[in-house]
Design a protein around this motif. Structure first.
Motif, short mmCIF file in Angstrom:
data_model
loop_
_atom_site.label_atom_id
_atom_site.label_comp_id
_atom_site.label_asym_id
_atom_site.label_seq_id
_atom_site.Cartn_x
_atom_site.Cartn_y
_atom_site.Cartn_z
N HIS A 67 -8.24 -7.27 -4.99
CA HIS A 67 -9.62 -7.41 -5.49
C HIS A 67 -9.91 -8.84 -5.96
O HIS A 67 -10.74 -9.07 -6.82
CB HIS A 67 -9.90 -6.41 -6.62
CG HIS A 67 -9.57 -5.01 -6.26
ND1 HIS A 67 -10.25 -4.29 -5.29
CD2 HIS A 67 -8.58 -4.17 -6.70
CE1 HIS A 67 -9.72 -3.09 -5.17
NE2 HIS A 67 -8.72 -2.99 -6.01
N LEU A 93 -11.53 -12.65 -0.48
CA LEU A 93 -12.73 -12.23 0.25
C LEU A 93 -13.53 -13.44 0.71
O LEU A 93 -14.03 -13.47 1.84
CB LEU A 93 -13.60 -11.34 -0.65
CG LEU A 93 -14.95 -10.91 -0.06
CD1 LEU A 93 -14.77 -10.13 1.23
CD2 LEU A 93 -15.73 -10.08 -1.08
N ARG A 136 0.83 -1.21 0.00
CA ARG A 136 0.00 0.00 0.00
C ARG A 136 0.87 1.26 0.00
O ARG A 136 0.55 2.25 -0.65
CB ARG A 136 -0.91 0.01 1.23
CG ARG A 136 -2.12 -0.89 1.12
CD ARG A 136 -2.86 -0.93 2.43
NE ARG A 136 -4.19 -1.51 2.27
CZ ARG A 136 -4.88 -2.09 3.24
NH1 ARG A 136 -4.35 -2.17 4.45
NH2 ARG A 136 -6.08 -2.59 3.02
N TYR A 145 -7.35 -8.65 0.09
CA TYR A 145 -8.44 -8.43 -0.87
C TYR A 145 -8.52 -6.97 -1.31
O TYR A 145 -8.74 -6.67 -2.49
CB TYR A 145 -9.76 -8.88 -0.25
CG TYR A 145 -10.97 -8.45 -1.06
CD1 TYR A 145 -11.26 -9.04 -2.29
CD2 TYR A 145 -11.81 -7.43 -0.60
CE1 TYR A 145 -12.35 -8.63 -3.04
CE2 TYR A 145 -12.91 -7.02 -1.33
CZ TYR A 145 -13.17 -7.63 -2.56
OH TYR A 145 -14.26 -7.21 -3.29
N GLU A 146 -8.30 -6.07 -0.37
CA GLU A 146 -8.42 -4.65 -0.70
C GLU A 146 -7.38 -4.18 -1.72
O GLU A 146 -7.63 -3.22 -2.45
CB GLU A 146 -8.30 -3.82 0.58
CG GLU A 146 -9.54 -3.90 1.46
CD GLU A 146 -9.44 -3.04 2.71
OE1 GLU A 146 -10.50 -2.71 3.28
OE2 GLU A 146 -8.30 -2.72 3.11
N VAL A 147 -6.23 -4.85 -1.77
CA VAL A 147 -5.23 -4.44 -2.76
C VAL A 147 -5.27 -5.31 -4.01
O VAL A 147 -4.80 -4.89 -5.07
CB VAL A 147 -3.80 -4.43 -2.17
CG1 VAL A 147 -3.71 -3.46 -1.01
CG2 VAL A 147 -3.34 -5.82 -1.75
N PHE A 204 -18.27 -5.51 3.13
CA PHE A 204 -18.06 -5.93 1.74
C PHE A 204 -19.24 -6.73 1.19
O PHE A 204 -19.61 -6.58 0.03
CB PHE A 204 -16.80 -6.78 1.62
CG PHE A 204 -15.53 -6.03 1.92
CD1 PHE A 204 -15.02 -5.09 1.04
CD2 PHE A 204 -14.83 -6.27 3.10
CE1 PHE A 204 -13.85 -4.41 1.31
CE2 PHE A 204 -13.66 -5.58 3.39
CZ PHE A 204 -13.18 -4.65 2.50
N LEU A 229 -8.72 -9.92 4.29
CA LEU A 229 -9.43 -8.73 3.84
C LEU A 229 -8.45 -7.63 3.43
O LEU A 229 -8.69 -6.91 2.45
CB LEU A 229 -10.38 -8.23 4.93
CG LEU A 229 -11.58 -9.13 5.23
CD1 LEU A 229 -12.42 -8.54 6.35
CD2 LEU A 229 -12.44 -9.37 3.99
N ASP A 230 -7.35 -7.50 4.18
CA ASP A 230 -6.31 -6.55 3.76
C ASP A 230 -5.83 -6.87 2.36
O ASP A 230 -5.71 -6.00 1.49
CB ASP A 230 -5.12 -6.61 4.73
CG ASP A 230 -5.44 -6.07 6.11
OD1 ASP A 230 -6.43 -5.34 6.25
OD2 ASP A 230 -4.69 -6.40 7.06
N ARG A 248 -16.45 -6.10 9.59
CA ARG A 248 -15.66 -5.68 8.43
C ARG A 248 -16.05 -6.50 7.20
O ARG A 248 -16.12 -5.94 6.08
CB ARG A 248 -14.17 -5.82 8.72
CG ARG A 248 -13.30 -5.20 7.61
CD ARG A 248 -11.84 -5.35 7.92
NE ARG A 248 -11.02 -4.85 6.81
CZ ARG A 248 -9.73 -5.10 6.67
NH1 ARG A 248 -9.08 -5.83 7.58
NH2 ARG A 248 -9.06 -4.63 5.63
N CYS A 250 -16.30 0.89 9.72
CA CYS A 250 -17.19 0.19 8.77
C CYS A 250 -18.61 0.75 8.76
O CYS A 250 -19.25 0.80 7.71
CB CYS A 250 -17.23 -1.30 9.10
SG CYS A 250 -15.65 -2.14 8.83
#
Length: 393
Positions: free
Chosen positions: A163, A168, A94, A159-161, A220, A156-157, A216, A276
């Motif tokens: 996708h 997820l 990130r 997944y956020e970068v 999503f 989840l971290d 969290r 969230c």
């Protein structure tokens, strides 16, 4: 924005670089403070005695001489440690958008997928050793809500970068473990999840952590079922917060201590709720809890205390959680940045070798054993969280 000085920021980057070199040279494997029963000798001697299991574990944990190679304990991967490493490399990606970190993200995620505990409703993770406490015995790989929550957050971290729906889905699957496989205590419409599927303990930070993963994940997937369980668990623990802002460790009479990093877990879980849902419901509880945290767990020079009423032994985990909690909660109290700067300087001056971090500092000596999960994984996660907080609003 977190106002750590530019000089400190440069130092953080150098320390992270050296720590990464160390953990990668060890291939993320190491010893753990609680791995005594991985010894074939101690495992055999303590097989039929709860008290011997506890005694062996505590004796090895307290020893400042690493006896593990002498009693047959090998370095190994630790599931929670790997989850912390996963979040650490995501933080680095990130910050720098450097694709060299993607290889380790993929390697660690694959390892966690392959090495989850089998036979449960969803993905879940335990420890790489047997462990015994006063209440129950947990064989190796027994999944815990704490490990599963941290690792679920790590997915989840990632997944956020990335996708990637697969990542997820793994975090979502971990929610199934929490809801379906843990024992659930109910009181006045609120709930507390057990620590493992084989006990019925009510530990506040564990319940909060499970709730934080549920809320969290809900942010999503927008599944009302996840939110319903999360809200009931949050409310159960928030009603246990004392007037001074503190929480004891748990419900049982032998769980009435108040310590630093579990308080940090509680605050971080409440932060996830606000991040969230953003409805301000627990803002006052965060402010009150953070005030207690800042007032009671740090000396004037930045020394992090383990308990609110005792200085020693000083534990690296308390420094690490302070970096994480104060980075994330910087907007709730104007003192956080100044205290964080002091804790950082004290930790670097007192708990660090050139490449790795010590376990404990006692009044007259230090325990310098390198523990991969407890010390190195936590500090890499904490330092990357600190750097992330400095670089982003």
């Amino acid at each position: 924005m977190l106002c750590i000085s530019d000089n400190s920021s440069e130092k953080v980057e150098n320390i992270i670089h050296n720590l990464i070199k160390y953990v990668e040279s060890e291939n993320f494997c190491g010893y753990d403070p609680y791995d005594a029963l991985n010894s074939p000798i101690l495992h055999l001697l303590g097989k039929s005695s709860k008290f011997l299991k506890i005694a062996f574990t505590q004796a090895l944990r307290r020893s400042s001489i690493n006896l593990r190679p002498l009693i047959g304990i090998d370095k190994s991967y630790n599931h929670k440690g790997m989850g912390l490493f996963l979040s650490s490399y995501v933080n680095l990606y990130r910050i720098y958008k450097d694709e060299r970190y993607l290889g380790n993200i993929e390697f660690i995620a694959d390892w966690l997928i392959k090495n989850h505990s089998k036979g449960y409703s969803g993905y879940c993770w335990g420890y790489n050793f047997d462990w015994q406490n006063r209440s129950f015995f947990a064989p190796k790989e027994t999944p815990t809500i704490v490990n599963t929550s941290f690792i679920g957050h790590a997915f989840l971290d990632a997944y956020e970068v990335s996708h990637s729906d697969e990542l997820l889905n793994i975090a979502r699957s971990a929610c199934d473990f929490i809801i379906n496989d843990l024992n659930i205590y109910q009181e006045n419409g609120f709930i507390c999840f057990s620590y493992t599927p084989i006990d019925k303990s009510r530990v506040y930070n564990a319940n909060y952590l499970g709730a934080s993963l549920l809320v969290r994940t809900y942010s999503f997937t927008h599944e009302d079922n996840l939110l319903d369980y999360a809200l009931k668990a949050y409310e159960y623990c928030t009603r246990r917060q004392k007037e001074d802002g503190s929480w004891t460790y748990g419900e049982a009479e032998n769980q009435k201590w108040i310590d630093s990093f579990h308080t940090g877990f509680n605050l971080e879980a409440l932060h996830w709720y606000e991040k969230c849902l953003n409805d301000g419901k627990y803002k006052d509880q965060i402010v009150k809890g953070l005030r207690f945290y800042l007032d009671n767990f740090f000396l004037d020079d930045g020394t992090p205390k383990y308990y609110h009423n005792t200085v020693y032994p000083i534990n690296i985990h308390c420094s690490a959680q302070a970096f994480v909690s104060l980075s994330k909660l910087k907007d709730y109290d104007s003192r956080t940045t100044q205290i964080l700067e002091k804790v950082f300087q004290w930790t670097m001056n007192n708990m660090r070798d050139k490449n790795y971090f010590y376990y404990q500092k006692h009044k007259f000596y230090k325990n310098k054993i390198s523990y991969m999960r407890w010390s190195q994984a936590w500090m890499l996660y904490a330092l990357t969280a600190l750097l992330l907080g400095r670089n982003f609003p």
